[in-house]
Design an enzyme around this catalytic site. Structure first.
Site, short mmCIF file in Angstrom:
data_model
loop_
_atom_site.label_atom_id
_atom_site.label_comp_id
_atom_site.label_asym_id
_atom_site.label_seq_id
_atom_site.Cartn_x
_atom_site.Cartn_y
_atom_site.Cartn_z
CE LYS A 136 -3.69 4.83 -1.64
NZ LYS A 136 -4.75 5.34 -2.55
CE1 TYR B 34 -4.05 2.02 0.60
CE2 TYR B 34 -2.71 3.15 2.25
CZ TYR B 34 -3.85 3.08 1.47
OH TYR B 34 -4.80 4.08 1.55
#
Length: 244
Positions: free
Chosen positions: A158, A154
């Site tokens: 991002k 993640y």
């Protein structure tokens, strides 16, 4: 503020995406809401916007699929006459320490969260160039700025969103297209339900509370409007001071 504009929003059926769809609709934008999961949730969003007198179409699309995104963007442009605002919000998590994280655990999060944003930008790119106007808003995360244990997939996605944002901002600036990223911290959504009463989490936030999806939507509405015409390539944290 957004009268006459069309906003394409991914991950629009729940959480932050839903709040952004409602806010931009309330500001006068027509909404092309992209969802992948529950059709029921998408229809609930449509019913609410319809009831408030807004204009919305819903479209099912797996944003990690390049050709699906191409077909959906073509359909949205056909239905609405173009796209003025693109909000890349669709995202998933699959948290594990690197030791336990498998290849698919990593790839699936990258494919949805990062490649999905690329896919949508890619297929809207000529539309923005032709219009010589546009607002692209990518939803990143403070995890992409400071990292987070258990979120190698993640956080990588991002962080990649931030690089993608700055690159697209430079490429499209001459066409009067602004591209910015929003980096939320802990926001009250289904994705963060397990953290909402965690004292360790709350104590790590200077403002001592989690944010709301509506607060993120307010920032998105500002970036989607003409009030932000001289802002591009920025990453704006909305995290209660968590990453300062």
């Amino acid at each position: 503020m957004l009268n006459g504009k069309t906003a394409l929003i991914t991950g629009a059926s729940r959480g932050i995406g839903r709040a952004i769809a409602l806010k931009l609709s309330n500001e006068g934008a027509s909404i092309a809401a992209i969802y992948c999961g529950s059709e029921e949730k998408a229809r609930e969003l449509k019913a609410e916007i319809d009831k408030n007198g807004g204009k919305i179409n819903i479209y099912k699309c797996d944003v990690s699929n390049f050709s699906e995104c191409e077909n959906i963007v073509k359909q949205v442009i056909s239905d609405f006459g173009g796209v003025d605002i693109l909000v890349n919000n669709a995202g998933i998590t699959n948290d594990k320490l690197v030791l336990q994280m498998g290849e698919n655990d990593f790839d699936s999060v990258i494919d949805t969260n990062l490649k999905g944003a690329f896919n949508m930008i890619k297929h809207c790119y000529r539309n923005f160039m032709k219009k010589k106007y546009g607002k692209i808003i990518n939803i990143s995360s403070v995890s992409g700025i400071i990292g987070n244990a258990g979120q190698a997939n993640y956080s990588s996605a991002k962080a990649g969103i931030i690089g993608l944002t700055k690159t697209v901002a430079k490429e499209l600036a001459s066409r009067n297209v602004c591209c910015n990223a929003i980096a939320p911290g802990f926001i009250k959504t289904d994705m963060t339900e397990s953290f909402q009463d965690n004292e360790n989490v709350l104590s790590s936030i200077p403002l001592k509370r989690m944010g709301s999806a509506d607060e993120v939507a307010n920032l998105a509405a500002f970036l989607a409007s003409d009030l932000s015409d001289y802002i591009t390539g920025e990453v704006i944290r909305i995290d209660g001071g968590l990453a300062m």
